[in-house]
Design an enzyme around this catalytic site. Structure first.
Site, PDB file in Angstrom:
ATOM      1  N   GLU A   1     -13.287  84.153  47.657  1.00 34.63           N
ATOM      2  CA  GLU A   1     -13.903  83.819  48.955  1.00 34.63           C
ATOM      3  C   GLU A   1     -14.597  85.079  49.460  1.00 34.63           C
ATOM      4  OE1 GLU A   1     -11.562  81.698  51.883  1.00 34.63           O
ATOM      5  OE2 GLU A   1     -10.450  80.619  50.318  1.00 34.63           O
TER       6      GLU A   1
ATOM      7  N   ASN B   1      -3.290  79.530  47.829  1.00 23.67           N
ATOM      8  CA  ASN B   1      -4.416  80.189  48.495  1.00 23.67           C
ATOM      9  C   ASN B   1      -3.899  80.900  49.739  1.00 23.67           C
ATOM     10  OD1 ASN B   1      -7.368  80.434  49.525  1.00 23.67           O
ATOM     11  ND2 ASN B   1      -6.346  79.320  51.182  1.00 23.67           N
ATOM     12  N   GLU B   2      -4.319  82.104  49.950  1.00 24.47           N
ATOM     13  CA  GLU B   2      -3.951  82.865  51.157  1.00 24.47           C
ATOM     14  C   GLU B   2      -2.480  82.609  51.521  1.00 24.47           C
ATOM     15  OE1 GLU B   2      -6.916  82.566  54.301  1.00 24.47           O
ATOM     16  OE2 GLU B   2      -8.383  83.570  53.029  1.00 24.47           O
TER      17      GLU B   2
ATOM     18  N   GLU C   1     -14.729  73.232  49.694  1.00 20.04           N
ATOM     19  CA  GLU C   1     -13.449  72.825  50.269  1.00 20.04           C
ATOM     20  C   GLU C   1     -13.619  71.542  51.083  1.00 20.04           C
ATOM     21  OE1 GLU C   1     -11.769  75.878  52.781  1.00 20.04           O
ATOM     22  OE2 GLU C   1      -9.891  74.777  53.010  1.00 20.04           O
TER      23      GLU C   1
ATOM     24  N   GLN D   1     -19.045  79.212  51.818  1.00 20.97           N
ATOM     25  CA  GLN D   1     -18.912  78.168  50.816  1.00 20.97           C
ATOM     26  C   GLN D   1     -20.302  77.618  50.533  1.00 20.97           C
ATOM     27  OE1 GLN D   1     -15.824  75.300  51.771  1.00 20.97           O
ATOM     28  NE2 GLN D   1     -14.453  76.864  52.595  1.00 20.97           N
TER      29      GLN D   1
ATOM     30  N   TYR E   1     -14.149  88.530  53.848  1.00 21.54           N
ATOM     31  CA  TYR E   1     -15.145  87.989  54.770  1.00 21.54           C
ATOM     32  C   TYR E   1     -15.758  89.129  55.563  1.00 21.54           C
ATOM     33  CZ  TYR E   1     -13.892  83.212  53.701  1.00 21.54           C
ATOM     34  OH  TYR E   1     -13.711  82.027  53.042  1.00 21.54           O
TER      35      TYR E   1
END
Ligand code: AHR
Length: 539
Positions: A338, A212-213, A58, A388, A284
């Site tokens: 992710e 995204n999100e 990113e 990432q 996460y």
């Protein structure tokens, strides 16, 4: 104790002959084993997609600029501006894909800013600059745009996965981008523009993310609202090639795994014709609200991170159960685009490297446990992307100016490469769970975790010993096959906090591990806090 003598003493304690030879030895008197593992290669099932070991990069802190993009005029060895070491090391692990340009950045990104002559590209707002001191970096220079991204994909052999801008872009802007990338030159004007910018051949991008999100930085939407927008973005999607369209999925690390998002989205899609090939799941191992640190941690903190990491399996199962209600044939698969450990800020790798953190042996074991879970759910997952790849959360590399280092996580990707395109082999591990003390209190966790796959006569087995206290002697038995050769490699260190730094880049890396064969059995001793990979030739 030095690393070499640590490994040797561990091997001798387990009763194996520590000759350092790669070949397994026959006729060694069997030592008692702590754990029995049975593998049934004749019952091998689904194929492990190479896409499970994918990447997310990113425009954030030091990920793209400095990490990957050093510029064409840089003294740092590069290929058309891309750090050469990054390309070489990713080729070495057969990197299957890159998700780009975000993340939260994606829903503020306008692709036209990143094409055309480099010196004419505008400086634009980057979502992350609010967290990044502008004197060091933060403002988007647009030197790395879609042509540079595609060059990275070509150089590494990775498949591109582009996340479109739903949060602040239009449907037309998105479709123009798809046409610019995928239409053959000489057809649409946009394709000719691409050719004039240096790429005659279409980029042939198959994977497209619709935002995204979208429940957060990608638009702060309710799931039903997003379902409507999703349909707007995909109904007239330009079909130059069979595309794989990915909808925003849940925030899997929420306490309830965010199943409400999943339900709301599929409710919103009920009775509609729009295809959803992939459903993005973010997970996460999130310690942002704690006092945990990435580089320094206690014994309970070691176990807390591994246990919370393993809970990704619940996020997969709970959301899959909801998806089953709406899509019993499972046309839609997860894209875990992710995943990784996220510690509180304060240990950044370099000035302006927003949400970067040191990477230790603990993160490496977490990686192995996560991959084993992906293997177990190969029927549900189409792709995964670590968050990432460089200078960020769960990174394989740290780089700053001319300094570059492979983290312990990189070596797990190297060990698990053997599973790519293998078929999942059922594995039974004997024995009870162990009791550990995590920060949250007493907990149970497996004595040994692992997974196995078979490709022709080669059986790949990866095993993790999460214990900080004891090595574990393991005896593997193959049901219906004999082993003619065995090799093992290990990733470990006597210091649980061991990390590779710019000053000491090779503290944690792979070593050969003694392995013995007697009859139908293969024996290996897993050092404490280790990941071990075995390659067995069967006959
Ligand atoms: O990986 C960092 C950020 O985490 C991403 O930009 C966003 O999608 C997620 O919240």
């Amino acid at each position: 104790m030095k690393r070499r003598s640590f490994l040797k003493s561990v091997a001798l304690a387990g009763g194996a002959a520590a000759t350092g030879s790669l070949r397994a030895q026959r006729g060694v008197v069997p030592a008692p084993s702590d754990t029995e593992i049975t593998l049934r290669p004749h019952l091998a099932g689904l194929t492990i997609s190479p896409q499970f070991y994918g990447h997310f990069i990113e425009h954030l802190g030091g990920v793209i600029y400095d990490g990957i993009w050093v510029g064409r005029d840089s003294k740092i060895p590069n290929v058309n501006g891309i750090r050469r070491q990054f390309i070489d090391d990713l080729k070495a692990v057969s990197a299957p894909n890159f998700r780009w340009p975000g993340g939260c950045f994606a829903d503020g990104y306008h692709w036209r800013d990143g094409i055309g002559p480099a010196d004419k590209r505008p400086r634009t707002y980057n979502y992350w600059q609010q967290n990044t001191p502008q004197e060091v970096r933060g403002i988007e220079t647009n030197q790395f745009g879609v042509h540079e991204f595609m060059n990275l994909c070509r150089q590494t052999g990775a498949e591109p996965y582009v996340a479109g801008n739903v949060g602040s872009g239009t449907v037309k802007e998105f479709h123009d981008w798809v046409n610019y990338c995928n239409a053959p030159a000489g057809t649409l004007s946009l394709a000719d523009e691409r050719a004039a910018n240096g790429d005659q051949e279409p980029f042939k991008i198959k994977y497209w993310g619709i935002g995204n999100e979208s429940w957060g930085c990608g638009g702060d939407m309710a799931p039903e609202e997003y379902a409507q927008l999703y349909r707007d973005f995909v109904t007239q999607f330009p079909n130059h090639l069979p595309a794989f369209l990915i909808a925003t999925g849940p925030r899997g690390h929420s306490l309830d795994h965010d199943v409400g998002w999943t339900r709301g989205f599929f409710e919103g899609m009920k009775g509609r014709k729009s295809r959803v090939d992939g459903f993005s799941l973010h997970y996460y191992t999130d310690f942002r609200q704690t006092k945990f640190q990435a580089a320094k941690f206690s014994v309970p903190e070691w176990y807390s991170v591994l246990l919370k990491g393993m809970a990704i399996e619940n996020a997969i199962l709970d959301n899959w159960a909801v998806m089953t209600e709406f899509d019993p044939q499972h046309q839609t698969k997860f894209i875990v685009d992710e995943w990784g450990n996220w510690y509180p800020p304060g240990e950044e790798i370099a000035p302006g490297f927003t949400i970067s953190q040191p990477i230790t042996l603990r993160d490496a074991l977490h990686t192995a446990l996560t991959f084993d879970i992906f293997h177990r759910h190969a029927d549900k997952i189409a792709m995964a992307n670590v968050a990432q790849t460089i200078n960020c959360l769960h990174s394989l590399f740290l780089a700053h100016e001319d300094k570059f280092v492979r983290t312990p996580v990189y070596y797990v990707f190297q060990l698990y490469q053997a599973h790519m395109n293998g078929r999942v082999v059922p594995m039974e591990i004997s024995g009870d769970q162990q009791s550990v003390t995590a920060v949250e209190g007493p907990a149970k966790m497996p004595l040994v975790c692992g997974s196995a796959s078979v490709k022709g006569a080669a059986l790949a087995v990866t095993l993790t010993n999460p214990s900080l206290d004891s090595p574990r002697a393991v005896r593997l038995q193959l049901d219906g096959a004999n082993v003619s050769e065995a090799k093992a490699q290990v990733l470990t260190h006597e210091d649980r906090q061991a990390a590779n730094t710019f000053a000491v880049p090779n503290l944690v890396s792979l070593a050969n591990l003694p392995v013995t064969m007697d009859g139908a059995y293969v024996r290996v001793t897993l050092p404490k806090q280790s990941v071990v990979s075995l390659i067995l030739r069967t006959s």
